[in-house]
Design a protein around this motif. Sequence first.
Motif, PDB file in Angstrom:
ATOM      1  N   ALA A 167      48.981  45.045  50.756  1.00  0.00           N
ATOM      2  CA  ALA A 167      48.876  43.580  50.634  1.00  0.00           C
ATOM      3  C   ALA A 167      47.977  43.204  49.459  1.00  0.00           C
ATOM      4  N   THR A 168      46.887  43.933  49.281  1.00  0.00           N
ATOM      5  CA  THR A 168      45.963  43.634  48.175  1.00  0.00           C
ATOM      6  C   THR A 168      46.677  43.829  46.841  1.00  0.00           C
ATOM      7  N   GLU A 169      47.415  44.934  46.723  1.00  0.00           N
ATOM      8  CA  GLU A 169      48.133  45.198  45.465  1.00  0.00           C
ATOM      9  C   GLU A 169      49.145  44.095  45.169  1.00  0.00           C
ATOM     10  N   LYS A 170      49.912  43.726  46.206  1.00  0.00           N
ATOM     11  CA  LYS A 170      50.979  42.736  45.977  1.00  0.00           C
ATOM     12  C   LYS A 170      50.413  41.351  45.696  1.00  0.00           C
ATOM     13  N   LEU A 171      49.351  40.977  46.404  1.00  0.00           N
ATOM     14  CA  LEU A 171      48.759  39.656  46.153  1.00  0.00           C
ATOM     15  C   LEU A 171      48.111  39.621  44.774  1.00  0.00           C
ATOM     16  N   PRO A 181      50.044  35.688  39.612  1.00  0.00           N
ATOM     17  CA  PRO A 181      49.166  34.999  38.658  1.00  0.00           C
ATOM     18  C   PRO A 181      48.374  33.889  39.347  1.00  0.00           C
ATOM     19  N   ASP A 182      47.194  33.616  38.856  1.00  0.00           N
ATOM     20  CA  ASP A 182      46.315  32.538  39.337  1.00  0.00           C
ATOM     21  C   ASP A 182      45.746  32.792  40.733  1.00  0.00           C
ATOM     22  N   LEU A 183      45.938  34.001  41.253  1.00  0.00           N
ATOM     23  CA  LEU A 183      45.408  34.275  42.598  1.00  0.00           C
ATOM     24  C   LEU A 183      44.112  35.075  42.485  1.00  0.00           C
ATOM     25  N   LYS A 184      43.093  34.576  43.158  1.00  0.00           N
ATOM     26  CA  LYS A 184      41.798  35.274  43.132  1.00  0.00           C
ATOM     27  C   LYS A 184      41.461  35.740  44.539  1.00  0.00           C
ATOM     28  N   ILE A 185      41.139  37.035  44.642  1.00  0.00           N
ATOM     29  CA  ILE A 185      40.724  37.601  45.937  1.00  0.00           C
ATOM     30  C   ILE A 185      39.200  37.616  45.992  1.00  0.00           C
ATOM     31  N   PHE A 186      38.665  37.164  47.119  1.00  0.00           N
ATOM     32  CA  PHE A 186      37.209  37.193  47.319  1.00  0.00           C
ATOM     33  C   PHE A 186      36.868  38.374  48.212  1.00  0.00           C
ATOM     34  N   ILE A 215      41.857  39.735  53.969  1.00  0.00           N
ATOM     35  CA  ILE A 215      41.893  39.341  52.555  1.00  0.00           C
ATOM     36  C   ILE A 215      41.711  37.830  52.458  1.00  0.00           C
ATOM     37  N   SER A 216      40.641  37.427  51.759  1.00  0.00           N
ATOM     38  CA  SER A 216      40.415  36.009  51.489  1.00  0.00           C
ATOM     39  C   SER A 216      40.833  35.746  50.055  1.00  0.00           C
ATOM     40  N   PHE A 217      41.559  34.674  49.835  1.00  0.00           N
ATOM     41  CA  PHE A 217      41.985  34.383  48.461  1.00  0.00           C
ATOM     42  C   PHE A 217      42.179  32.889  48.255  1.00  0.00           C
ATOM     43  N   ASN A 218      42.265  32.510  47.006  1.00  0.00           N
ATOM     44  CA  ASN A 218      42.636  31.149  46.628  1.00  0.00           C
ATOM     45  C   ASN A 218      43.607  31.206  45.466  1.00  0.00           C
ATOM     46  N   LEU A 219      44.440  30.202  45.391  1.00  0.00           N
ATOM     47  CA  LEU A 219      45.232  29.997  44.173  1.00  0.00           C
ATOM     48  C   LEU A 219      44.429  29.038  43.312  1.00  0.00           C
ATOM     49  N   ASP A 230      57.071  43.922  56.398  1.00  0.00           N
ATOM     50  CA  ASP A 230      57.812  42.652  56.320  1.00  0.00           C
ATOM     51  C   ASP A 230      56.846  41.461  56.326  1.00  0.00           C
ATOM     52  N   ASP A 231      55.779  41.602  57.114  1.00  0.00           N
ATOM     53  CA  ASP A 231      54.784  40.513  57.151  1.00  0.00           C
ATOM     54  C   ASP A 231      54.138  40.343  55.781  1.00  0.00           C
ATOM     55  N   ILE A 232      53.868  41.466  55.128  1.00  0.00           N
ATOM     56  CA  ILE A 232      53.249  41.398  53.795  1.00  0.00           C
ATOM     57  C   ILE A 232      54.226  40.731  52.817  1.00  0.00           C
ATOM     58  N   ASP A 233      55.494  41.132  52.886  1.00  0.00           N
ATOM     59  CA  ASP A 233      56.487  40.542  51.984  1.00  0.00           C
ATOM     60  C   ASP A 233      56.632  39.037  52.235  1.00  0.00           C
ATOM     61  N   ALA A 234      56.595  38.665  53.523  1.00  0.00           N
ATOM     62  CA  ALA A 234      56.707  37.234  53.854  1.00  0.00           C
ATOM     63  C   ALA A 234      55.505  36.479  53.298  1.00  0.00           C
ATOM     64  N   LEU A 235      54.327  37.086  53.404  1.00  0.00           N
ATOM     65  CA  LEU A 235      53.112  36.458  52.876  1.00  0.00           C
ATOM     66  C   LEU A 235      53.225  36.265  51.359  1.00  0.00           C
ATOM     67  N   VAL A 236      53.609  37.326  50.681  1.00  0.00           N
ATOM     68  CA  VAL A 236      53.661  37.282  49.214  1.00  0.00           C
ATOM     69  C   VAL A 236      54.691  36.247  48.751  1.00  0.00           C
ATOM     70  N   LYS A 237      55.837  36.266  49.406  1.00  0.00           N
ATOM     71  CA  LYS A 237      56.904  35.312  49.044  1.00  0.00           C
ATOM     72  C   LYS A 237      56.419  33.868  49.254  1.00  0.00           C
ATOM     73  N   ALA A 238      55.731  33.653  50.363  1.00  0.00           N
ATOM     74  CA  ALA A 238      55.258  32.291  50.664  1.00  0.00           C
ATOM     75  C   ALA A 238      54.162  31.864  49.690  1.00  0.00           C
ATOM     76  N   VAL A 239      53.311  32.792  49.277  1.00  0.00           N
ATOM     77  CA  VAL A 239      52.250  32.435  48.320  1.00  0.00           C
ATOM     78  C   VAL A 239      52.880  32.114  46.957  1.00  0.00           C
ATOM     79  N   VAL A 240      53.892  32.890  46.577  1.00  0.00           N
ATOM     80  CA  VAL A 240      54.587  32.611  45.313  1.00  0.00           C
ATOM     81  C   VAL A 240      55.206  31.211  45.372  1.00  0.00           C
ATOM     82  N   LYS A 241      55.800  30.881  46.511  1.00  0.00           N
ATOM     83  CA  LYS A 241      56.399  29.545  46.683  1.00  0.00           C
ATOM     84  C   LYS A 241      55.317  28.461  46.591  1.00  0.00           C
ATOM     85  N   ALA A 242      54.177  28.716  47.250  1.00  0.00           N
ATOM     86  CA  ALA A 242      53.066  27.747  47.218  1.00  0.00           C
ATOM     87  C   ALA A 242      52.617  27.531  45.772  1.00  0.00           C
ATOM     88  N   ARG A 243      52.544  28.613  45.029  1.00  0.00           N
ATOM     89  CA  ARG A 243      52.106  28.508  43.620  1.00  0.00           C
ATOM     90  C   ARG A 243      53.083  27.636  42.835  1.00  0.00           C
TER      91      ARG A 243
END
Length: 409
Positions: free
Chosen positions: A315-319, A323-328, A338-342, A392-405
């Motif tokens: 999940a860390t690698e994929k997130l 772009p524009d995503l910062k992990i804290f 994993i805490s992050f912000n766009l 699958d949960d990780i993929d769903a997360l990544v896809k949703a974050v990309v959509k949010a961006r």
Amino acid sequence: MSSMNDFFAKVRGEFPALTQKVHGKNLSYLDSAATSLKPKSVIDRITHFYSYETSNVHRGAHYLGDVATQAFESARHKVAGFLGAASSDEIIFVRGTTEGVNLIAQTFGLISVKEGDEILITEMEHHANIVPWQMLAEEKGAKVIAAGILDNGELDLEDFKRKLTNKTKIVSFTACSNTLGTNNDMKLLTKLAHDVGAKVVIDGAQIVSQAPVNVQDIDCDFFVFSAHKLFGPFGFGVVYGKKALLETMPPYQGGGSMIAKVTIAKTTYNDVPFRFEAGTPHVEGAVGLHAAIDFIETIGFDKIHAYEMELLKVATEKLSAIPDLKIFGTAANKGPIISFNLKGAHHSDVGQILDQEGVAVRAGHHCTQPLMARLGVPGTVRASFSVYNNYDDIDALVKAVVKAREMLL
Ligand code: PMP
């Protein structure tokens, strides 16, 4: 990895909550740091208790009273083994981590902290491990101070050492940050605190589902956790305390069960641990926690740790690739959080978009406002992983974050 994935696919099947759809999407539950889902074995055990074993404990002169008491005390025994305590007399049942810290502050803290003393915490603490100490400090004219963190979210060990002095009476720290995932070295911090004569309280809320704990090996004086983050029921938790210390402590609350003898003129108190458990306890909480520990033990911490670390890594690698995503929080030793912000997007907006995609995360300050101030943000989006998650949960997360961006930036 594939046999491990097969194994954890079966584990996932134990969680009825994951069979449902949310907003028409498969549910990806990534909020286990807030509370874990409950396996069928825990739900069934609590249902069985209510169906066939309901009775009050410790006073029934009848069969069901004995059954309930036996179940309740057997849970205490189970928890003692789970934490590596020397005796089940060292296990006090409470409502959760929050009540546990308050109990210690208002009993042990009350007799051990004086005017001018210091209570040392860290900048990454949950409010539950800050506010009770501030309340005590205010009552006593003492001071709460906090060791800082490094930019990667690790504890600043040099600052921790600097702030440990002969004024320090209590050191209270989290084993794992609920916001950053940072794990603290419980044994080292305990040793450093003991070297200046301070007593040690560990907030174990996040660690108990991730790794085995042995309170005797760590040598901490107190350890607290909540059942609900460990696949168990809400409103139930544990305070471990060294028996020699518990025996010096005044009661927490007054009422039934915590007494030896009551007259209108005076009351004498029950032995440890019952002295700290006034009133009818949360019996099904204890019974459910017992089943939750059984559940963990049938999987084993070796497997749990390896699997969660794999999910964290992927999940860390994929997130990180977004772009524009910062992990804290990038500590080498961290839990599956994993805490992050766009950059440029509000964490609540990101959280809402993720929710629409069936991805359950938490967005906010995570009850760690001092940590947010240190990080210079009002809040973060937090994804946390557990045994029932998968790729699958990780993929769903990544896809949703990309959509949010795409929607927000
Ligand atoms: N400490 C930590 C590190 C936590 O994660 C939590 C729960 N978010 C708490 C304390 C408080 O636990 P509870 O609300 O179950 O009392």
